[in-house]
Design a protein around this motif. Sequence first.
Motif, PDB file in Angstrom:
ATOM      1  N   ARG A   1       0.812  -1.210   0.000  1.00  0.00           N
ATOM      2  CA  ARG A   1       0.000   0.000   0.000  1.00  0.00           C
ATOM      3  C   ARG A   1       0.856   1.274   0.000  1.00  0.00           C
ATOM      4  N   ASP A   2       2.178   1.121  -0.180  1.00  0.00           N
ATOM      5  CA  ASP A   2       3.036   2.302  -0.241  1.00  0.00           C
ATOM      6  C   ASP A   2       4.385   1.926  -0.832  1.00  0.00           C
TER       7      ASP A   2
ATOM      8  N   SER B   1      -2.852   0.997  -2.840  1.00  0.00           N
ATOM      9  CA  SER B   1      -3.013   1.926  -1.730  1.00  0.00           C
ATOM     10  C   SER B   1      -3.919   1.251  -0.719  1.00  0.00           C
TER      11      SER B   1
ATOM     12  N   LEU C   1       2.237   5.705   3.337  1.00  0.00           N
ATOM     13  CA  LEU C   1       0.939   5.728   2.660  1.00  0.00           C
ATOM     14  C   LEU C   1       0.652   7.081   2.029  1.00  0.00           C
TER      15      LEU C   1
ATOM     16  N   LEU D   1       1.248   8.946  -2.194  1.00  0.00           N
ATOM     17  CA  LEU D   1       0.176   9.575  -2.973  1.00  0.00           C
ATOM     18  C   LEU D   1       0.445  11.057  -3.229  1.00  0.00           C
TER      19      LEU D   1
ATOM     20  N   GLY E   1      -4.695   7.682  -5.253  1.00  0.00           N
ATOM     21  CA  GLY E   1      -4.853   6.478  -4.436  1.00  0.00           C
ATOM     22  C   GLY E   1      -5.882   5.525  -5.014  1.00  0.00           C
TER      23      GLY E   1
END
Length: 396
Positions: A157-158, A177, A327, A331, A372
């Motif tokens: 997610r990152d 994400s 995270l 973005l 995201g």
Amino acid sequence: MTHAPLRICLIMHSTRSDNLGVGALTVSEVEILRDISRQIDTPIAITVMDWKDPRAPYVTGPDVTVRDLDGRVMVNPRGYFAVARQSDLVIDIGGGDSFADIYGSRRLNRMFLLKYLTHLAGTPLVMAPQTVGPFSRASSRRLAAASLKRCAVVASRDAMSTQAARDLGVRGMIEASDVALRLPYTPPAPRSGGPVKVGINVSGLLMGGGYTGRNEFGLTMDYPALIRDLIRHFQSHPDGCEVHLVPHVIVPSGRLSGEDDHRASAALAAEFPGTVLAPAFQTPSEAKSYIAGLDFFMGARMHACIAAFSSGVPVVPMAYSRKFAGLFGTLGYDRTVDCTTQGGDDIKAAIFAGYDGRDALATKARAALSEGLRKLQVYEDALRDVLIAQRDKRKA
């Protein structure tokens, strides 16, 4: 739909966690699966293996079955292993950030056991978007690498987690994400006039000095003093701010009650008359719906900040671990403050600047949210492809 239901098992998800962030992951994952089910015209039957808890599940529906999980179920061949063998797919979200050895060996070893039982059952395993690492022990790195390389899909997610997985030799990663960007909620009714509603998520965990009271997160500032300074500042602000204390981890009783945000917020509400104590929310979506009605937000629970971020509320996340910057930074949302490296005065200055520029902050957040959701769609597409393949394999 004419196909037999695809049997999907969720592990390291929770339908009733006191931590509404973990619950938000599960609610969102189920929403994603239901969307895919409609897209491919195939019903689904979801089994969530959830740690035993007296709390009633808040993830429900005719397509959802909740089964209790504990050590005995994990080692019993008729327990989790049997469920995995009977499933078409297993999805593991790692509690969001638990796939690391910073939380101790007991938690990680349980995760490894579930993963390897899934591999042994021969059922495809999908690693849903989550934090990967850090792994400080060589044994953890070996086991993590071997499992990830056997997965049908691996999603981080990152960017930090993507690199951590690549450092383990994993290829074909999806950098997505947080699935909680998809958490459903009720938008607030239009509002004109009235006070500026400023939300502060108070972490009961950090108010108590961490799990042990010994500042194991390495905060470089006095967190309780910072929270009190923030309340005083916004209560005395010339804009006439209304300060809302918003819990996101709600532990009514038991050995983890020291981590309860609501208890910590209630004590501060008594100390500072005029603050608004938000309810002890029963579901993640209820919490997000409340947060969506605020004008500005800050907090140390990452998923409370995600609720603000994904509902259009300008937010300053207050990080105590790398997962925040990982995270939000991935973005392009660079307004996170770091409680492990910055002093209290610097953090307050950043939050006050965020409030003063909250319209620009909201614009920046919208662009980051769009990115995201775009990245999350890559995960959803890969998950859909796996489900179609499993459906077609069954038909062959």
